[in-house]
Scaffold this motif. Structure first.
Motif, PDB file in Angstrom:
ATOM      1  N   VAL A 194      54.013  47.550  47.329  1.00 50.50           N
ATOM      2  CA  VAL A 194      53.263  46.299  47.460  1.00 50.50           C
ATOM      3  C   VAL A 194      52.338  46.163  46.248  1.00 50.50           C
ATOM      4  CG1 VAL A 194      51.525  45.114  48.835  1.00 50.50           C
ATOM      5  CG2 VAL A 194      53.389  46.320  49.955  1.00 50.50           C
ATOM      6  N   SER A 195      52.135  44.924  45.813  1.00 52.47           N
ATOM      7  CA  SER A 195      51.286  44.668  44.654  1.00 52.47           C
ATOM      8  C   SER A 195      49.909  45.309  44.828  1.00 52.47           C
ATOM      9  CB  SER A 195      51.156  43.160  44.467  1.00 52.47           C
ATOM     10  OG  SER A 195      49.805  42.767  44.398  1.00 52.47           O
TER      11      SER A 195
ATOM     12  N   ALA B 273      47.197  44.332  43.674  1.00 57.59           N
ATOM     13  CA  ALA B 273      46.204  43.292  43.952  1.00 57.59           C
ATOM     14  C   ALA B 273      46.131  43.033  45.450  1.00 57.59           C
ATOM     15  CB  ALA B 273      46.567  42.012  43.205  1.00 57.59           C
ATOM     16  N   ALA B 274      47.276  43.018  46.128  1.00 59.86           N
ATOM     17  CA  ALA B 274      47.287  42.766  47.571  1.00 59.86           C
ATOM     18  C   ALA B 274      46.676  43.941  48.327  1.00 59.86           C
ATOM     19  CB  ALA B 274      48.722  42.515  48.048  1.00 59.86           C
TER      20      ALA B 274
ATOM     21  N   THR C 234      42.969  43.863  47.900  1.00 55.78           N
ATOM     22  CA  THR C 234      42.325  42.799  48.662  1.00 55.78           C
ATOM     23  C   THR C 234      42.194  43.203  50.127  1.00 55.78           C
ATOM     24  OG1 THR C 234      43.392  41.235  47.188  1.00 55.78           O
ATOM     25  CG2 THR C 234      42.344  40.328  49.138  1.00 55.78           C
ATOM     26  N   LEU C 235      43.264  43.827  50.656  1.00 52.99           N
ATOM     27  CA  LEU C 235      43.202  44.323  52.034  1.00 52.99           C
ATOM     28  C   LEU C 235      42.070  45.330  52.188  1.00 52.99           C
ATOM     29  CD1 LEU C 235      44.194  45.080  54.892  1.00 52.99           C
ATOM     30  CD2 LEU C 235      45.945  46.501  53.812  1.00 52.99           C
TER      31      LEU C 235
ATOM     32  N   LEU D 180      39.450  45.654  50.396  1.00 55.39           N
ATOM     33  CA  LEU D 180      38.154  44.986  50.244  1.00 55.39           C
ATOM     34  C   LEU D 180      37.632  44.542  51.604  1.00 55.39           C
ATOM     35  CD1 LEU D 180      36.566  44.440  47.710  1.00 55.39           C
ATOM     36  CD2 LEU D 180      37.605  42.185  47.581  1.00 55.39           C
ATOM     37  N   PHE D 181      38.536  44.036  52.426  1.00 55.37           N
ATOM     38  CA  PHE D 181      38.155  43.611  53.771  1.00 55.37           C
ATOM     39  C   PHE D 181      37.868  44.827  54.654  1.00 55.37           C
ATOM     40  CE2 PHE D 181      39.749  41.389  57.879  1.00 55.37           C
ATOM     41  CZ  PHE D 181      38.436  41.223  58.306  1.00 55.37           C
ATOM     42  N   ILE D 182      38.731  45.867  54.534  1.00 53.64           N
ATOM     43  CA  ILE D 182      38.497  47.088  55.315  1.00 53.64           C
ATOM     44  C   ILE D 182      37.118  47.658  55.005  1.00 53.64           C
ATOM     45  CG2 ILE D 182      39.246  49.496  55.608  1.00 53.64           C
ATOM     46  CD1 ILE D 182      42.116  48.519  55.235  1.00 53.64           C
TER      47      ILE D 182
ATOM     48  N   GLY E 202      34.477  45.106  58.711  1.00 48.00           N
ATOM     49  CA  GLY E 202      35.694  45.763  58.247  1.00 48.00           C
ATOM     50  C   GLY E 202      36.158  46.897  59.148  1.00 48.00           C
TER      51      GLY E 202
ATOM     52  N   ASP F 184      44.990  46.650  38.292  1.00 53.25           N
ATOM     53  CA  ASP F 184      44.936  45.672  39.384  1.00 53.25           C
ATOM     54  C   ASP F 184      43.938  46.046  40.477  1.00 53.25           C
ATOM     55  OD1 ASP F 184      46.626  47.749  40.007  1.00 53.25           O
ATOM     56  OD2 ASP F 184      48.373  46.503  40.440  1.00 53.25           O
TER      57      ASP F 184
ATOM     58  N   ALA G  59      40.417  45.672  39.174  1.00 54.66           N
ATOM     59  CA  ALA G  59      40.072  44.254  38.997  1.00 54.66           C
ATOM     60  C   ALA G  59      39.672  43.630  40.326  1.00 54.66           C
ATOM     61  CB  ALA G  59      41.258  43.498  38.399  1.00 54.66           C
ATOM     62  N   VAL G  60      40.423  43.904  41.376  1.00 52.27           N
ATOM     63  CA  VAL G  60      40.176  43.249  42.662  1.00 52.27           C
ATOM     64  C   VAL G  60      39.025  43.920  43.429  1.00 52.27           C
ATOM     65  CG1 VAL G  60      41.163  42.727  44.916  1.00 52.27           C
ATOM     66  CG2 VAL G  60      42.537  42.416  42.859  1.00 52.27           C
TER      67      VAL G  60
END
Lengths: 334, 274
Positions: free
Chosen positions: A156-157, A159-160, A163-164, A166-168, A174, A271, A274-275
């Motif tokens: 999986v990317s 970046a994805a 982002t996941l 980041l929420f966790i 989270g 990536d 960056a995120v």
């Protein structure tokens, strides 16, 4: 990927010779027939074959030359210049950029971040990856499913995945709070706290990557010779002794592959940084690779970026060089 | 309880823990993408999704996901195709054609694996802007369209093919292009699939180059679009952001489920041998 190359180079050349012999047909029963065909046509046919060869490899060669090799040369030159990447031309300044880097204390911090990040990922990958592989090697129901889920984040990317996470890592809502709360631990502010940001990055990065490492180790485990284990059993060796004296040493080429690919991976990571953190807070998660991007494309300082990139390149060359020597010495005893 | 039994119980406990470690975050991703804001912003959380599909519409409104999808599809399809063609042609030439010092040329091309992306970033941007390709599909695709690792995998595979078959076709007077198309490639199918899928995953997930080479929102690919979505939504709308994340992650997850064997073989195949 580089390891692959090095480890296989030996058998490579042998194979290539074999193929050359097969196509040129020197020796063997067919050779007299072929010799008869040599004549005025012979050289014309060979020229045709040469041109076809060039035609077939040239698109790939052109792209690799332009976008892989030329950058090394031009980047080396840029590292000796000062340029804002927008107007004017690069101005030669000698080793000034390197001098500035080595004397800047914030750059020392960045080097330390890079090494800490890399070391944490290497150790984490080897220890956790091997542990997972040993688990997957047991005959357990449902291990196939777990193996699949563990490997999935790897493709999986970044970046994805970041982002996941980041929420966790959200301290209020989270998943990390859900996990820590029962133990009475208050969730740290993770990516917004300079003391925790790098740890957060390491956790997310390991989660994405160790499934892959586990599969690599698993393939290694399944290739180990059965007889040695039977012999060890007869000698009355316990599980731990067998693991330390047989499994670990025999897996050393795999461990080295993991080591090198992890180092190469962390040195080129963009990536997730960056995120998750954007290199912050402050410089807390700025690694060498992120620094190259920042200097080149945010600060428009091509010289400094190029110098940092050269430094990184040299470190990676040393690492791959060491690996090649190690593998050549050690890989054969399996 | 006997020792052997205890061992099995512990092993299963470990397996379940590992399973939760990986399924947990993934479940968190998909369930959050389908939760109403009220269910996301409460503690302890509600575990079951409320099937609030509006999150996807909202993500689509906040950022031009339609453009991102089209761009990612074009870049992935174009890039992976050219990569695969390059890998095939080069591998065939190195295995079946004669050329002076071809093994030296092969090693030189293989050496490109040692060049890290950090070193190429700045210069490739300069090259691409000199070509007038900044913010175009050409700029997104061409610099990544060469194939080194794929070429290597295919060449190794072609070397294991029985030479007699190719030789027989040559004696029958077939030219190289026909031999490649009708004899060699059909035999290479498993490896072609592997190389193709790895190329697709690489192009779809690529981050730093598309970030640099595009400069308008409409030209961004999905991973960069996700970064953009987060910057417009901030931390105030996790539902929509998770919906966006699902849109980026799901295509590769599906591809992985369909082609798991080929992907694992390609990615680990080089690592362990013997």
């Amino acid at each position: 990927m580089t390891t692959t190359t090095a480890a296989r180079r030996g058998q490579d050349d042998a194979g290539a010779d074999g193929a050359a012999a097969a196509t040129s047909g020197s020796g063997g029963p067919g050779s007299t027939a072929r010799r008869r065909r040599r004549g005025p046509h012979h050289w014309r046919r060979r020229r045709k074959e040469y041109s076809l060869f060039l035609l077939m490899i040239s698109p790939n060669l052109l792209i690799i030359g332009t976008f892989d090799y030329w950058p090394v040369i031009y980047n080396a030159w840029l590292s000796l210049t000062r340029w804002n990447m927008i107007s004017g031309a690069p101005r030669y300044v000698g080793l000034q950029n390197y001098e500035n880097l080595f004397t800047s204390s914030s750059f020392h911090g960045i080097l330390l971040n890079t090494l800490t990040f890399s070391a944490a990922i290497v150790v984490g990958s080897v220890v956790l990856g091997l542990a997972l592989a040993l688990l997957f090697d047991q005959k357990l129901r449902g291990r196939g499913l777990v193996r699949t889920v563990a490997f999935a984040p790897h493709i999986v990317s970044g970046a994805a995945v970041a982002t996941l996470w980041l929420f966790i890592f959200d301290p209020a809502y989270g998943l990390s709070r859900v996990v820590l709360d029962p133990f009475g631990i208050e969730s740290p502010r993770w990516v917004n706290d300079a003391d925790w940001a790098l740890i957060a990055l390491v956790i997310a990065y390991l989660w994405k990557g160790i499934g892959f490492v586990a599969i690599v180790y698993l393939a290694g485990l399944q290739n180990l010779p059965e007889e040695l284990y039977e012999a060890a059993k007869l000698d009355g060796a316990g599980t731990w002794t067998t693991f330390r004296r047989i499994t670990l040493p025999l897996l050393s080429p795999v461990t080295f592959f993991v080591l090198v690919t992890s180092i190469i991976g962390t040195f080129q990571a963009y990536d997730m940084i960056a995120v998750l953190t954007g290199g912050g807070p402050g410089d807390a998660t700025t690694t060498l690779s992120w620094f190259v991007y920042q200097q080149g494309f945010r600060a428009s300082d091509a010289g400094t970026a190029a110098a940092a990139a050269m430094l990184l390149f040299v470190i990676l060359l040393v690492v791959t060089g060491l690996q090649t020597r190690f593998v050549q010495r050690k890989v054969h005893y399996t | 309880m006997t020792a052997a039994r205890l061992r099995r119980v512990l092993l299963y406990a470990g397996l379940v823990a590992v399973g939760l470690l990986f399924i947990g975050p993934l479940y968190w991703l998909f369930s959050s993408a389908l939760k109403e804001p009220g269910d996301i912003y409460q503690f302890p959380p509600r575990w079951l999704p409320s099937w609030h599909v509006e999150n996807f519409a909202e993500a689509w409104r906040a950022a031009p996901f339609g453009d991102f999808f089209v761009n990612s599809l074009i870049v992935t399809a174009g890039g992976a195709t050219i990569k695969l063609v390059n890998a095939t042609l080069t591998a065939y030439a190195f295995v079946f054609l004669r050329f002076p010092y071809k093994n030296v040329i092969f090693l030189v091309m293989l050496g490109a694996l040692m060049v890290p992306n950090n070193v190429t970033l700045i210069v490739n941007y300069i090259t691409v802007s000199n070509l007038g390709w900044v913010n175009t599909y050409l700029g997104l695709i061409v610099p990544s369209a060469g194939s080194v690792f794929g070429m290597f995998l295919l060449r190794q595979y072609m070397l294991t093919l029985p030479g007699d078959i190719v030789e027989a076709a040559r004696v029958d007077g077939a030219g190289h292009l026909r031999i490649m198309w009708q004899v060699v490639l059909p035999m290479c199918k498993p490896m072609l699939v592997t190389v193709g899928i790895i190329a697709i995953v690489d192009m779809w997930n690529d981050f730093i180059w598309p970030l640099i080479v595009t400069n308008t929102v409409e030209m961004r690919t999905l991973p960069i679009g996700l970064l953009y979505l987060r910057s417009t939504e901030g931390y105030s709308n996790w539902g929509a952001i998770m919906a966006g994340t699902v849109m980026v992650a799901l295509p590769m997850l599906i591809l992985f489920l369909v082609a798991q064997r080929q992907i694992t073989r390609g990615l680990t195949g080089g690592a362990v041998k013997g």
